[in-house]
Design a protein around this motif. Structure first.
Motif, mmCIF file in Angstrom:
data_model
loop_
_atom_site.group_PDB
_atom_site.id
_atom_site.type_symbol
_atom_site.label_atom_id
_atom_site.label_comp_id
_atom_site.label_asym_id
_atom_site.label_seq_id
_atom_site.Cartn_x
_atom_site.Cartn_y
_atom_site.Cartn_z
ATOM 1 N N ASN A 1 -11.034 6.396 9.554
ATOM 2 C CA ASN A 1 -9.995 6.325 8.525
ATOM 3 C C ASN A 1 -10.431 7.145 7.304
ATOM 4 O O ASN A 1 -11.349 6.749 6.577
ATOM 5 C CB ASN A 1 -9.779 4.861 8.130
ATOM 6 C CG ASN A 1 -8.668 4.682 7.104
ATOM 7 O OD1 ASN A 1 -8.285 5.609 6.403
ATOM 8 N ND2 ASN A 1 -8.168 3.460 6.997
ATOM 9 N N PRO A 2 -9.775 8.281 7.041
ATOM 10 C CA PRO A 2 -10.197 9.152 5.934
ATOM 11 C C PRO A 2 -9.845 8.615 4.554
ATOM 12 O O PRO A 2 -10.190 9.252 3.549
ATOM 13 C CB PRO A 2 -9.470 10.457 6.224
ATOM 14 C CG PRO A 2 -8.254 10.048 6.971
ATOM 15 C CD PRO A 2 -8.650 8.853 7.790
ATOM 16 N N GLN B 1 -1.475 -8.397 8.054
ATOM 17 C CA GLN B 1 -1.717 -7.178 8.827
ATOM 18 C C GLN B 1 -0.411 -6.469 9.187
ATOM 19 O O GLN B 1 -0.293 -5.849 10.251
ATOM 20 C CB GLN B 1 -2.519 -7.476 10.089
ATOM 21 C CG GLN B 1 -3.906 -8.035 9.825
ATOM 22 C CD GLN B 1 -4.682 -8.207 11.109
ATOM 23 O OE1 GLN B 1 -4.926 -7.243 11.851
ATOM 24 N NE2 GLN B 1 -5.075 -9.438 11.408
ATOM 25 N N CYS B 2 0.572 -6.580 8.300
ATOM 26 C CA CYS B 2 1.821 -5.866 8.542
ATOM 27 C C CYS B 2 1.684 -4.429 8.036
ATOM 28 O O CYS B 2 0.739 -4.087 7.325
ATOM 29 C CB CYS B 2 2.990 -6.571 7.877
ATOM 30 S SG CYS B 2 2.928 -6.640 6.080
ATOM 31 N N ASP C 1 -2.796 1.688 17.939
ATOM 32 C CA ASP C 1 -3.874 2.665 17.921
ATOM 33 C C ASP C 1 -4.768 2.594 19.155
ATOM 34 O O ASP C 1 -5.640 3.448 19.335
ATOM 35 C CB ASP C 1 -4.710 2.557 16.640
ATOM 36 C CG ASP C 1 -5.070 1.136 16.276
ATOM 37 O OD1 ASP C 1 -4.315 0.214 16.605
ATOM 38 O OD2 ASP C 1 -6.118 0.940 15.640
ATOM 39 N N HIS C 2 -4.562 1.621 20.023
ATOM 40 C CA HIS C 2 -5.272 1.584 21.299
ATOM 41 C C HIS C 2 -4.573 2.436 22.349
ATOM 42 O O HIS C 2 -5.107 2.651 23.440
ATOM 43 C CB HIS C 2 -5.375 0.143 21.813
ATOM 44 C CG HIS C 2 -4.053 -0.503 22.088
ATOM 45 N ND1 HIS C 2 -3.130 -0.757 21.095
ATOM 46 C CD2 HIS C 2 -3.478 -0.934 23.246
ATOM 47 C CE1 HIS C 2 -2.061 -1.321 21.635
ATOM 48 N NE2 HIS C 2 -2.248 -1.435 22.929
ATOM 49 N N ARG C 3 -3.368 2.950 22.010
ATOM 50 C CA ARG C 3 -2.592 3.713 22.981
ATOM 51 C C ARG C 3 -2.212 5.106 22.513
ATOM 52 O O ARG C 3 -2.184 6.041 23.319
ATOM 53 C CB ARG C 3 -1.302 2.953 23.330
ATOM 54 C CG ARG C 3 -1.508 1.670 24.085
ATOM 55 C CD ARG C 3 -0.204 1.164 24.689
ATOM 56 N NE ARG C 3 0.387 2.125 25.607
ATOM 57 C CZ ARG C 3 1.526 1.915 26.256
ATOM 58 N NH1 ARG C 3 2.200 0.793 26.062
ATOM 59 N NH2 ARG C 3 1.998 2.829 27.082
ATOM 60 N N ILE C 4 -1.885 5.270 21.252
ATOM 61 C CA ILE C 4 -1.386 6.555 20.757
ATOM 62 C C ILE C 4 -2.052 6.893 19.427
ATOM 63 O O ILE C 4 -2.714 6.057 18.821
ATOM 64 C CB ILE C 4 0.152 6.548 20.580
ATOM 65 C CG1 ILE C 4 0.578 5.422 19.616
ATOM 66 C CG2 ILE C 4 0.855 6.413 21.921
ATOM 67 C CD1 ILE C 4 2.072 5.434 19.276
ATOM 68 N N ALA D 1 -0.195 4.925 14.004
ATOM 69 C CA ALA D 1 -0.488 4.096 15.173
ATOM 70 C C ALA D 1 -1.158 2.792 14.754
ATOM 71 O O ALA D 1 -0.847 1.718 15.280
ATOM 72 C CB ALA D 1 -1.385 4.867 16.141
ATOM 73 N N ARG D 2 -2.052 2.864 13.773
ATOM 74 C CA ARG D 2 -2.720 1.656 13.286
ATOM 75 C C ARG D 2 -1.726 0.738 12.581
ATOM 76 O O ARG D 2 -1.753 -0.485 12.758
ATOM 77 C CB ARG D 2 -3.855 2.048 12.332
ATOM 78 C CG ARG D 2 -4.666 0.873 11.801
ATOM 79 C CD ARG D 2 -5.850 1.361 10.983
ATOM 80 N NE ARG D 2 -6.632 0.233 10.481
ATOM 81 C CZ ARG D 2 -6.413 -0.374 9.320
ATOM 82 N NH1 ARG D 2 -5.421 0.036 8.535
ATOM 83 N NH2 ARG D 2 -7.162 -1.390 8.938
ATOM 84 N N ALA D 3 -0.829 1.308 11.771
ATOM 85 C CA ALA D 3 0.165 0.499 11.074
ATOM 86 C C ALA D 3 1.078 -0.228 12.059
ATOM 87 O O ALA D 3 1.550 -1.330 11.783
ATOM 88 C CB ALA D 3 0.989 1.378 10.138
#
Length: 437
Positions: free
Chosen positions: A18-19, A285-286, A369-372, A363-365
């Motif tokens: 994460n930058p 975590q939304c 992020d485990h797929r794309i 993807a994280r939001a």
């Protein structure tokens, strides 16, 4: 028909961290002259090119540019495509004058099919392979969108808008009717292939408490659903919400009270969210979708992206085009506006931060992020090939670029859909742009 394996050769650009939390350059992964192999829609090989790694049943295709993950759009309205760039209004009057009349036409399935096809064609031409999409109040609009998305094999999130008050008669449902229609659509589409359903109250002013409560019931009754809505986009809107829900402590609490806030909740805009609301977003975590082009176009305000992502309790932020208030489906154009918004707030959006936001960050939001969002073995083979010299100006600018980050910054400052040479969904090429000689 089985999809033949994909074998792409070219420079890969992706991310390892994460930058916004680490030095941006340390998060950038650049694999020069790489071989990217996908089989059955999943990446099986990403490494420097070696002819021995090419599958026997594959033909190597030379990528005409930089290979990256497909862009992700965390907030967009497909029915508003035809009113993009409509003049002269801020949010509430813009909805009344342009958006609501346009959305009324989506009761006609043929019209919905036509616009869904046009929208998805333009979306993939911009290099976007996944989006969180608002339909209209009409179930026909959802059926049309998912039918065309399924034909592409795309990972798409979408849902029927819920509105049972403060909207034209043709666009209102009821609390029970909206629940029943949504439930039927969930049964028909959610989890079918790569499709995911989002419970979609438009925003608090257009839903009664009863409707919001029934939307929360839908989330409790079905696993893996998303929830998307708008929040704190405009100061007049916030005042309106306060008058409609006087017992709630703030805007976020309107949704939280109804059970709508959780890990797969995606809140559009969030410009005026308070400190306590941001804390609760972190705890739940939304995701919050930053929509800089739309915010500039409607004069809504400037979202403090860095403040949300670098606070002691950081918020998962993504990037949305928000067409039709946003004026382009291109993630590159949206990033260009995001840079300008950051500058107006005395901040600098680094190119690595921008491209991460539009791919891995989105993807994280979305908790995907485990797929794309990155180019790595085991990820879905959704890819975008960008040409840094797609226009004469870009060719001149990037020809003298100092390094890769300078090339990326030129793309996000000067680029648009013309830079997207190829788009791949699940390992299959779905768009190819051949520049005129």
């Amino acid at each position: 028909m089985p999809i033949p394996p994909l074998a792409l050769r070219g420079d890969v650009v992706t991310f390892s961290g994460n930058p916004f939390e680490q030095p941006p350059e340390s998060c950038l992964v650049h694999v020069r002259d790489a071989l990217v192999v996908a089989r059955d829609g999943v990446l099986t090989h990403v490494a420097p090119y070696d002819a021995r790694d090419v599958p026997a049943d594959a033909t190597v295709h030379i990528a005409p540019g930089l290979i990256g993950a497909g862009f992700i759009d965390a907030h967009v309205h497909y029915p508003q495509l035809g009113v993009t760039g409509s003049y002269g209004e801020q949010l509430l009057t813009w909805l009344e004058r342009y958006v609501f009349p346009a959305e009324a036409a989506f009761a006609d399935r043929a019209h919905a099919d036509h616009v869904a096809d046009a929208f998805l064609s333009q979306l993939i031409a911009a290099g976007t392979t996944t989006a969180c999409v608002y339909c209209t109040v009409h179930p026909e609009s959802v059926d049309a969108f998912f039918t065309h998305a399924e034909a592409l094999g795309a990972l798409m999130i979408a849902g029927k808008v819920l509105m049972d008050r403060n909207a034209p008669d043709a666009l209102r449902d009821t609390a029970q009717g909206g629940y029943d229609e949504s439930k039927a659509l969930i049964s028909r589409w959610h989890g079918r292939g790569r499709l995911r359903y989002a419970v979609t109250p438009r925003f608090a002013p257009t839903s009664t408490q009863a409707q919001l409560d029934m939307a929360g019931a839908l989330l409790r009754e079905h696993d893996g659903l998303y929830m998307q809505t708008h929040i704190a986009e405009n100061t007049a809107e916030i005042d309106w919400v306060r008058s409609l829900f006087p017992d709630r402590r703030d805007y976020l609490d309107v949704y939280g009270h109804a059970g709508l806030i959780g890990p797969r909740s995606v809140l559009g805009h969030g410009i005026y969210l308070g400190t306590d609301e941001l804390d609760r977003c972190h705890e739940a975590q939304c995701g919050v979708a930053h929509c800089p082009s739309s915010n500039l176009f409607l004069g809504s305000g400037t979202f403090d992206l860095f403040g949300a992502m670098r606070r002691p309790r950081p918020v998962r932020c993504g990037l949305g085009s928000d067409v039709g208030a946003g004026t382009s489906l291109s993630a590159l154009r949206t990033l260009g506006d995001g840079y300008k918004v950051a500058q107006a707030l005395g901040q600098r959006l680094h190119a690595v931060q921008g491209f991460w936001l539009a791919t891995a960050g989105n993807a994280r939001a979305l908790h995907l992020d485990h797929r794309i969002g990155t180019v790595a073995v085991g990820m879905d083979a959704d890819l975008c090939v960008l040409d840094p010299g797609a226009t004469p100006l870009l060719a001149l600018r990037t020809g003298g670029a100092r390094d890769l980050t300078d090339v990326l910054f030129a793309l996000m400052s000067l680029g648009d859909e013309r830079c997207v040479r190829e788009t791949y969904i699940a390992g299959r090429r779905v768009h190819e742009h051949r520049p005129a000689n």
